[in-house]
Enzyme design. Structure first.
Site, mmCIF file in Angstrom:
data_model
loop_
_atom_site.group_PDB
_atom_site.id
_atom_site.type_symbol
_atom_site.label_atom_id
_atom_site.label_comp_id
_atom_site.label_asym_id
_atom_site.label_seq_id
_atom_site.Cartn_x
_atom_site.Cartn_y
_atom_site.Cartn_z
ATOM 1 N N LYS A 77 -0.101 3.812 -2.597
ATOM 2 C CA LYS A 77 -1.111 4.849 -2.403
ATOM 3 C C LYS A 77 -0.488 6.240 -2.243
ATOM 4 O O LYS A 77 -1.173 7.251 -2.422
ATOM 5 C CB LYS A 77 -1.990 4.512 -1.198
ATOM 6 N N SER B 25 0.797 -1.235 0.000
ATOM 7 C CA SER B 25 0.000 0.000 0.000
ATOM 8 C C SER B 25 0.823 1.274 0.000
ATOM 9 O O SER B 25 0.247 2.371 -0.002
ATOM 10 C CB SER B 25 -0.964 -0.005 1.191
ATOM 11 N N SER C 284 -5.811 2.882 4.776
ATOM 12 C CA SER C 284 -5.322 2.169 3.596
ATOM 13 C C SER C 284 -6.474 1.540 2.809
ATOM 14 O O SER C 284 -6.510 0.338 2.560
ATOM 15 C CB SER C 284 -4.300 1.103 3.999
#
Length: 500
Positions: free
Chosen positions: A86, A83, A330
């Site tokens: 992101k 993640s 997340s």
């Protein structure tokens, strides 16, 4: 665990932003020349720790003020982002869409509305991927339509999901992931169960009834989902062992096991078809509002370009507000939604491929090397999303100069802060007094991969940018050890002040 006094979200963010390296550098009236930020003893400790580890690891430590590289370990090796992807997706969205971008949902009609309240035409629920759309919004839409004089719809109820394509799952989502809240499908007509905006999901609630009976099962929004209840209620005080799951490829939610009288449990799961789920809720709410549907079964269709009347226009909260649950928790669904939305804005195609292309356009404009950061989605759920630690810290250094930096920075999880929408995925890590609030960073977690990249402040106040990427384990122990060593470096500093 070191528990901090709970504070308001706004107050917490205002205080935490004082740690921002870019703010600190802008406020300075003198230049400070530092002899050492990472001491030799700390570097030796890091090397020893990493050489003893069996994990594949990439590390980059950079001075947040100057961008100077302070420490590297396999920093040029491509590693899975998880993640941490992101960070790029969120930055691209803030730049491409704007911090004040709002998702729009509209209700349109065709035909004329007769004096007796009969709409001699059709009604369209038109979605643009709003991840904040909730069942309560659909209830409100129905009540507004009734208040506008619509008592009966002689035509059909349509859902327009054409803003995005109907490939609901991003490439990195496999069969097992698709059944979970973190692998939920994304459409232009999806709903979320709460203000964490887990689009395409529902919460299933199970409560023990009387001993020997089936437990009671409820949903945050049932829609078209069906319950297969194979559970039993056992006597009060007995052990509860309930499994809640959706069967792949179906709308059937299975509740299996046992639950004690009066006990409660719940679970977030994905829906199989987000547009179908939303439209089923909408038609139900229209009926509840007292609107008669001649054709109660909805259909999916593109709204006519001419001959429609807009009855309702609904706007989401601005993107800068959505960034908080997106990054703090997340949220993969928001990542996939933003990716498709960027594709729609830049290339007029609401697809994952066009969205990735839009992210690449942003990345190229911000000196992100295509060799050092590769990806096929916006969430990082795929193992094919890869970055070098060196590229990550370089990107985060330059991000400090962007106009949206404050929004990006304050959206990141804060170490050891137990306020859910402040600490996020770092609220239970780095909880000792010397570590709390000193790490503002994005976590990453997929099978056998753990990552952490962001902004950190040493105990003497030196601001750093750190990226630690690991594979070969589902533990964060190595990352936490490395970061703790870096932050608690016993720094020797010689300062020289000069006039600006």
């Amino acid at each position: 665990m070191n528990k901090m006094k709970r504070v308001s979200f706004a107050s917490a963010l205002a205080g935490l932003f004082l740690f921002s390296p870019v703010m600190e550098s802008q406020a300075a009236t003198t230049n400070t020349t530092q002899k050492e930020i990472l001491t030799n003893s700390t570097i030796k400790t890091l090397n020893k720790t990493l050489e003893a580890s069996t994990l594949t690891t990439g590390i980059s430590v950079r001075d947040a003020k100057t961008g100077k590289s302070l420490y590297t370990y396999n920093a040029k090796n491509l590693m899975s982002t998880a993640s941490n992807m992101k960070l790029l997706t969120g930055s691209a969205a803030l730049s491409t869409l704007g911090e004040n971008y709002r998702f729009t949902t509209t209700v349109k009609t065709t035909g004329k509305l007769k004096e007796n309240g009969t709409l001699m035409g059709d009604i369209y629920l038109v979605g643009q991927g709003d991840p904040t759309l909730h069942k309560s919004d659909l209830t409100h839409f129905a009540k507004v339509l009734k208040a506008k004089g619509i008592k009966k719809i002689s035509g059909h109820v349509y859902g327009d999901e054409s803003w995005f394509d109907n490939k609901y799952l991003a490439p990195g989502i496999n069969k097992a992931d698709s059944l979970t809240y973190y692998g939920a499908p994304v459409s232009a007509l999806a709903t979320s169960p709460n203000k964490e905006y887990d689009t395409g999901t529902v919460v299933v609630y199970v409560k023990g009834d009387k001993e020997g009976k089936e437990p009671k099962v409820a949903f945050s929004a049932k829609g078209h989902l069906k319950v297969v209840n194979k559970a039993k209620t056992v006597k009060k005080g007995d052990t509860t062992a309930i499994k809640i799951s959706r069967k792949y490829g179906t709308n059937k939610v299975y509740v299996i096991g046992k639950i004690a009288e009066g006990s409660k449990t719940d679970k977030w799961i994905s829906v199989d078809d987000p547009s179908k789920h939303t439209m089923t809720i909408f038609t139900t709410e229209l009926t509840k509002a007292g609107i008669t549907l001649k054709n109660p079964v909805y259909k999916l269709a593109v709204t006519p370009k001419k001959g429609t009347t807009t009855r309702i226009t609904d706007k989401s909260v601005p993107l800068k507000s959505i960034m908080v649950p997106f990054m703090k928790l997340s949220n993969n669904g928001i990542a996939d939604t933003l990716t498709k939305t960027m594709g729609k804005k830049v290339f007029n195609k609401g697809t994952n491929a066009s969205g990735v292309k839009a992210i690449q356009t942003y990345a190229t404009a911000h000196s992100v090397s295509a060799k050092n950061w590769t990806y096929i989605d916006g969430s990082g759920l795929s193992h094919q999303d890869k970055v070098t630690a060196n590229q990550m810290t370089k990107f985060l250094y330059h991000a400090q100069k962007e106009k949206y930096y404050k929004t990006l920075y304050t959206s990141l999880p804060v170490a050891g802060n137990d306020e859910r929408m402040v600490g996020g995925t770092l609220r239970y890590r780095f909880t000792t007094a010397d570590m709390v609030n000193r790490i503002v960073a994005k976590t990453g977690s997929i099978n056998n991969v753990r990552t952490l990249s962001g902004y950190m402040t040493q105990k003497d106040g030196d601001p750093l940018i750190v990226s630690v990427l690991t594979s070969g384990s589902s533990s964060t122990a190595l990352i936490d050890s490395v970061v703790t060593t870096i932050i608690n470096d016993d720094v020797v500093v010689t300062a020289k002040k000069t006039k600006q």
